[in-house]
Motif scaffolding. Structure first.
Motif, PDB file in Angstrom:
ATOM      1  N   VAL A  81      -4.050  -1.379   4.712  1.00  0.00           N
ATOM      2  CA  VAL A  81      -5.448  -2.251   5.125  1.00  0.00           C
ATOM      3  C   VAL A  81      -4.840  -4.250   5.554  1.00  0.00           C
ATOM      4  N   VAL A  99      -7.405   0.641  -3.688  1.00  0.00           N
ATOM      5  CA  VAL A  99      -6.894  -0.151  -2.977  1.00  0.00           C
ATOM      6  C   VAL A  99      -7.716  -1.966  -4.162  1.00  0.00           C
ATOM      7  N   CYS A 122     -12.326  -2.821   0.995  1.00  0.00           N
ATOM      8  CA  CYS A 122     -11.915  -2.434   2.231  1.00  0.00           C
ATOM      9  C   CYS A 122     -12.904  -0.986   2.403  1.00  0.00           C
ATOM     10  N   CYS A 172      -7.443   1.269   6.761  1.00  0.00           N
ATOM     11  CA  CYS A 172      -8.352   0.226   6.229  1.00  0.00           C
ATOM     12  C   CYS A 172      -8.539  -1.291   6.285  1.00  0.00           C
ATOM     13  N   ALA A 210     -10.416  -4.758   5.705  1.00  0.00           N
ATOM     14  CA  ALA A 210     -10.454  -5.790   4.468  1.00  0.00           C
ATOM     15  C   ALA A 210     -12.206  -6.159   5.007  1.00  0.00           C
TER      16      ALA A 210
END
Length: 160
Positions: free
Chosen positions: A28, A67, A75, A107, A109
């Motif tokens: 992420v 996450v 995300c 990914c 955020a």
């Protein structure tokens, strides 16, 4: 990593024998290009965020769910960056043996504030890619692949 109920059910009859399990990892990045990491409660090491899909759950949904569950960060999964069977089985303190087939997603955020959001992590935080804490080599490799443009990485088959 908390063992999902469906794996506990399998273990009730399979015992400690080696299981091949799916794993999903999320690399992420925030708007500043930093990567989100968690320091695991089970071994005290920094790692990328990840977990095991629930039955019927799509891998990208697993990445997003894990996450949030572990870090409170929202995300979106942007692309698959790597598919790889981890080379060595993992043996847990109770004797259970697993080998994971990892699908890693890049990914982005989109909300939330990074914080410990469950009992799987001791700390979570954002790190510049040139100032990462000590990580296993496989974590570095997944971050490197997430930074690279191009198709997903996989181990090519060798001529037989």
């Amino acid at each position: 990593m908390v063992t999902p109920d469906f794996i506990r059910d399998i273990r009730a009859t399979a015992g400690n024998q080696l299981l091949l399990l799916p794993g999903v990892s999320a690399i992420v990045f925030d708007g500043e290009g930093r990567v989100l990491l968690g320091r695991r409660a089970d071994n005290g090491r920094w790692s990328v965020i990840g977990g095991i899909p629930e039955p019927g759950e799509e891998p990208a949904a697993t990445a997003v769910r894990e996450v949030y569950e572990e870090t409170a960060v929202r995300c979106v999964a942007e692309r698959v960056v790597l598919v790889q069977a981890l080379p060595e089985p993992v043996t847990y303190p109770n004797g259970d043996r697993c080998q994971f087939m990892d699908i890693t997603f890049r990914c982005r955020a989109v909300g939330g504030v990074a914080c410990v959001n469950d009992d799987e992590s001791l700390e979570v935080g954002w790190f510049a890619v040139d100032a990462l804490p000590e990580l296993k080599e496989f974590a570095h490799f997944r971050i490197k692949q997430a930074l690279a443009e191009g198709p997903a990485w996989f181990q090519p088959m060798h001529d037989q």
